[in-house]
Design a protein around this motif. Structure first.
Motif, PDB file in Angstrom:
ATOM      1  N   ASP A 139      21.255  67.883  62.542  1.00 29.70           N
ATOM      2  CA  ASP A 139      22.206  66.819  62.240  1.00 29.70           C
ATOM      3  C   ASP A 139      22.345  65.966  63.494  1.00 29.70           C
ATOM      4  OD1 ASP A 139      23.012  67.563  59.549  1.00 29.70           O
ATOM      5  OD2 ASP A 139      23.980  69.283  60.485  1.00 29.70           O
ATOM      6  N   MET A 140      22.208  64.657  63.313  1.00 27.76           N
ATOM      7  CA  MET A 140      22.271  63.761  64.459  1.00 27.76           C
ATOM      8  C   MET A 140      23.181  62.580  64.150  1.00 27.76           C
ATOM      9  SD  MET A 140      19.224  61.519  66.250  1.00 27.76           S
ATOM     10  CE  MET A 140      18.198  62.931  66.590  1.00 27.76           C
ATOM     11  N   THR A 141      23.961  62.199  65.147  1.00 26.74           N
ATOM     12  CA  THR A 141      24.763  60.980  65.068  1.00 26.74           C
ATOM     13  C   THR A 141      24.328  60.059  66.195  1.00 26.74           C
ATOM     14  OG1 THR A 141      26.667  62.162  64.149  1.00 26.74           O
ATOM     15  CG2 THR A 141      27.078  59.996  65.113  1.00 26.74           C
ATOM     16  N   ARG A 142      24.023  58.835  65.835  1.00 28.46           N
ATOM     17  CA  ARG A 142      23.575  57.851  66.820  1.00 28.46           C
ATOM     18  C   ARG A 142      24.482  56.633  66.723  1.00 28.46           C
ATOM     19  NH1 ARG A 142      21.265  53.110  66.487  1.00 28.46           N
ATOM     20  NH2 ARG A 142      19.737  52.354  67.995  1.00 28.46           N
ATOM     21  N   THR A 143      25.154  56.293  67.820  1.00 27.34           N
ATOM     22  CA  THR A 143      26.067  55.161  67.856  1.00 27.34           C
ATOM     23  C   THR A 143      25.557  54.147  68.878  1.00 27.34           C
ATOM     24  OG1 THR A 143      27.916  56.615  67.309  1.00 27.34           O
ATOM     25  CG2 THR A 143      28.454  54.440  68.180  1.00 27.34           C
ATOM     26  N   GLY A 144      25.487  52.895  68.474  1.00 26.30           N
ATOM     27  CA  GLY A 144      24.954  51.869  69.359  1.00 26.30           C
ATOM     28  C   GLY A 144      25.872  50.665  69.477  1.00 26.30           C
ATOM     29  N   PHE A 145      25.871  50.069  70.653  1.00 21.31           N
ATOM     30  CA  PHE A 145      26.582  48.815  70.916  1.00 21.31           C
ATOM     31  C   PHE A 145      25.571  47.852  71.515  1.00 21.31           C
ATOM     32  CE2 PHE A 145      29.534  52.327  71.282  1.00 21.31           C
ATOM     33  CZ  PHE A 145      30.571  51.935  70.452  1.00 21.31           C
ATOM     34  N   TYR A 146      25.472  46.657  70.954  1.00 21.54           N
ATOM     35  CA  TYR A 146      24.397  45.765  71.373  1.00 21.54           C
ATOM     36  C   TYR A 146      24.870  44.329  71.512  1.00 21.54           C
ATOM     37  CZ  TYR A 146      24.153  44.648  66.355  1.00 21.54           C
ATOM     38  OH  TYR A 146      24.461  44.275  65.070  1.00 21.54           O
ATOM     39  N   ALA A 147      24.055  43.561  72.226  1.00 20.18           N
ATOM     40  CA  ALA A 147      24.286  42.135  72.388  1.00 20.18           C
ATOM     41  C   ALA A 147      22.935  41.444  72.373  1.00 20.18           C
ATOM     42  CB  ALA A 147      25.018  41.841  73.696  1.00 20.18           C
ATOM     43  N   GLY A 148      22.886  40.271  71.749  1.00 19.21           N
ATOM     44  CA  GLY A 148      21.623  39.555  71.657  1.00 19.21           C
ATOM     45  C   GLY A 148      21.834  38.057  71.708  1.00 19.21           C
ATOM     46  N   LYS A 149      20.781  37.361  72.089  1.00 19.51           N
ATOM     47  CA  LYS A 149      20.838  35.911  72.205  1.00 19.51           C
ATOM     48  C   LYS A 149      19.493  35.309  71.811  1.00 19.51           C
ATOM     49  CE  LYS A 149      22.264  31.774  73.542  1.00 19.51           C
ATOM     50  NZ  LYS A 149      23.298  31.021  72.770  1.00 19.51           N
ATOM     51  N   LEU A 150      19.534  34.315  70.924  1.00 20.82           N
ATOM     52  CA  LEU A 150      18.332  33.590  70.516  1.00 20.82           C
ATOM     53  C   LEU A 150      18.233  32.299  71.319  1.00 20.82           C
ATOM     54  CD1 LEU A 150      15.942  33.376  68.488  1.00 20.82           C
ATOM     55  CD2 LEU A 150      17.500  32.103  66.993  1.00 20.82           C
ATOM     56  N   PHE A 151      17.071  32.096  71.950  1.00 18.01           N
ATOM     57  CA  PHE A 151      16.850  30.911  72.775  1.00 18.01           C
ATOM     58  C   PHE A 151      15.803  30.015  72.104  1.00 18.01           C
ATOM     59  CE2 PHE A 151      18.149  34.339  75.573  1.00 18.01           C
ATOM     60  CZ  PHE A 151      19.101  33.746  76.386  1.00 18.01           C
ATOM     61  N   ALA A 152      16.199  28.762  71.815  1.00 21.82           N
ATOM     62  CA  ALA A 152      15.282  27.741  71.310  1.00 21.82           C
ATOM     63  C   ALA A 152      14.513  28.192  70.065  1.00 21.82           C
ATOM     64  CB  ALA A 152      14.310  27.309  72.409  1.00 21.82           C
ATOM     65  N   ASN A 153      15.121  29.037  69.264  1.00 17.59           N
ATOM     66  CA  ASN A 153      14.495  29.534  68.029  1.00 17.59           C
ATOM     67  C   ASN A 153      13.134  30.181  68.254  1.00 17.59           C
ATOM     68  OD1 ASN A 153      16.581  28.840  66.279  1.00 17.59           O
ATOM     69  ND2 ASN A 153      15.799  26.753  66.002  1.00 17.59           N
ATOM     70  N   SER A 154      12.864  30.625  69.477  1.00 18.73           N
ATOM     71  CA  SER A 154      11.548  31.207  69.724  1.00 18.73           C
ATOM     72  C   SER A 154      11.573  32.460  70.585  1.00 18.73           C
ATOM     73  CB  SER A 154      10.641  30.170  70.397  1.00 18.73           C
ATOM     74  OG  SER A 154      11.183  29.745  71.633  1.00 18.73           O
ATOM     75  N   PHE A 155      12.693  32.734  71.242  1.00 18.06           N
ATOM     76  CA  PHE A 155      12.791  33.937  72.069  1.00 18.06           C
ATOM     77  C   PHE A 155      14.131  34.604  71.837  1.00 18.06           C
ATOM     78  CE2 PHE A 155      14.118  35.911  76.169  1.00 18.06           C
ATOM     79  CZ  PHE A 155      13.209  36.965  76.146  1.00 18.06           C
TER      80      PHE A 155
END
Length: 306
Positions: A135-151
């Motif tokens: 039995d595994m529990t995986r908790t994640g906190f993330y942040a993301g940013k899209l630059f110029a619709n290409s990166f």
């Protein structure tokens, strides 16, 4: 993937989901999907890495998978996602390596314009040879940013808790930090990505604890051929894992490195029905002899998206 189990630990955000960011609508909307997979896989090496169960034997396995997912774009900035995945792998001759994995997950994210932040949790139940296993529990906190619709740049902090049904010495908690960058082209349908992850796992018994560094790279390209939609994906992974304490079998600290490369071809007969062909080669080096091996896996899977 000869080390089929624990793709459990690789449950990071799908690059194909990342690709959809570039063209996603900002209107409030919801969506629900179901997918079914069936096929065969040939493994040259049988492995359950989480408990160091290895056998230098080849075997054919039946692959079955069910996915149900729902997405809700509650507002132009708030998005919710959840679902359930079930995967079964049953070998013809080596039932001790049969693996069933159920996973339920939820994800919430908010777009602050400058940055998108979110949190997710995955609950995983794995059975080995028909018996309770992990039995595994995986908790994640993330942040993301899209630059110029290409990166797209994404960072995630993970907290993982593992509980084994019959091997309490291997019960463990772990933390990791991962960063991935995605470069999109072909109108967002193709991409190149690079990622790195630093991982630390602390087990009940010290010699099962380890520190690891994982690198990954993916190139995926979608194109039309013979009036059909096709997608090729080349994926490479490299990991270096240093164990703590003295491993009893070798009377020294265990050290593993592993590199794998896979090539996947998706052929879409229709928008809802496709064939997935995958070839993967893995080279595992370890001072624990049973974990030192080369392996090849060949898969042929049919997928229906409803």
């Amino acid at each position: 993937m000869k080390r089929y189990i624990i793709s459990l630990c690789a449950l990071t955000v799908s690059p194909l989901l990342m690709a959809s960011i570039a063209s996603a609508s900002q209107d409030s909307q919801s969506d629900f999907s179901i997918a079914l997979e069936t096929g065969m896989e040939r493994d040259s090496q049988l492995t359950v890495e989480e408990i160091d169960q290895y056998e230098a034997a080849s075997d054919m396995a039946t692959h079955l998978q069910f996915e149900a997912e729902g997405d809700w774009q509650a507002t132009s900035r708030l998005a919710l996602k959840g679902g359930y995945h079930y995967t079964s792998k049953s070998y013809q001759d080596n039932e001790d390596f049969d693996l069933d994995i159920g996973r339920v997950f939820g994800d919430v994210s908010y777009d602050f314009s400058v940055l998108t932040v979110g949190a997710n949790q995955h609950k995983i139940d794995a059975k080995l040879a028909g018996d309770g296993f992990l039995d595994m529990t995986r908790t994640g906190f993330y942040a993301g940013k899209l630059f110029a619709n290409s990166f797209y740049l994404r960072a995630e902090l993970l907290d993982i808790d593992k509980r084994f049904d019959n091997l309490s010495d291997r019960d463990a908690s772990g933390d990791s930090v991962a960063t991935d960058g995605y470069f999109f082209f072909n109108q967002g349908l193709s991409f190149f990505s690079l990622g790195i992850e630093q991982e630390e796992e602390t087990a009940q018994v010290e010699h099962f604890s380890y520190d690891a560094t994982n690198y990954r790279a993916t190139f995926a390209h979608e194109f039309n051929w013979l009036d059909k939609r096709n997608r090729l994906k080349l994926n490479g992974r490299y990991s270096s894992r240093d164990y703590l304490g003295i491993y009893p079998e070798i009377e020294e600290s265990r050290a593993d490195t592993k590199n794998s490369i896979s090539l996947t071809w998706d052929l879409f007969f229709t928008d809802h029905f496709s064939m997935i062909t995958r070839l993967e080669q893995t080279d595992a080096d370890s001072n624990l002899s049973s974990a030192d091996y080369d392996a090849t896996q060949l898969s042929l899977i049919y997928r229906l998206d409803i």
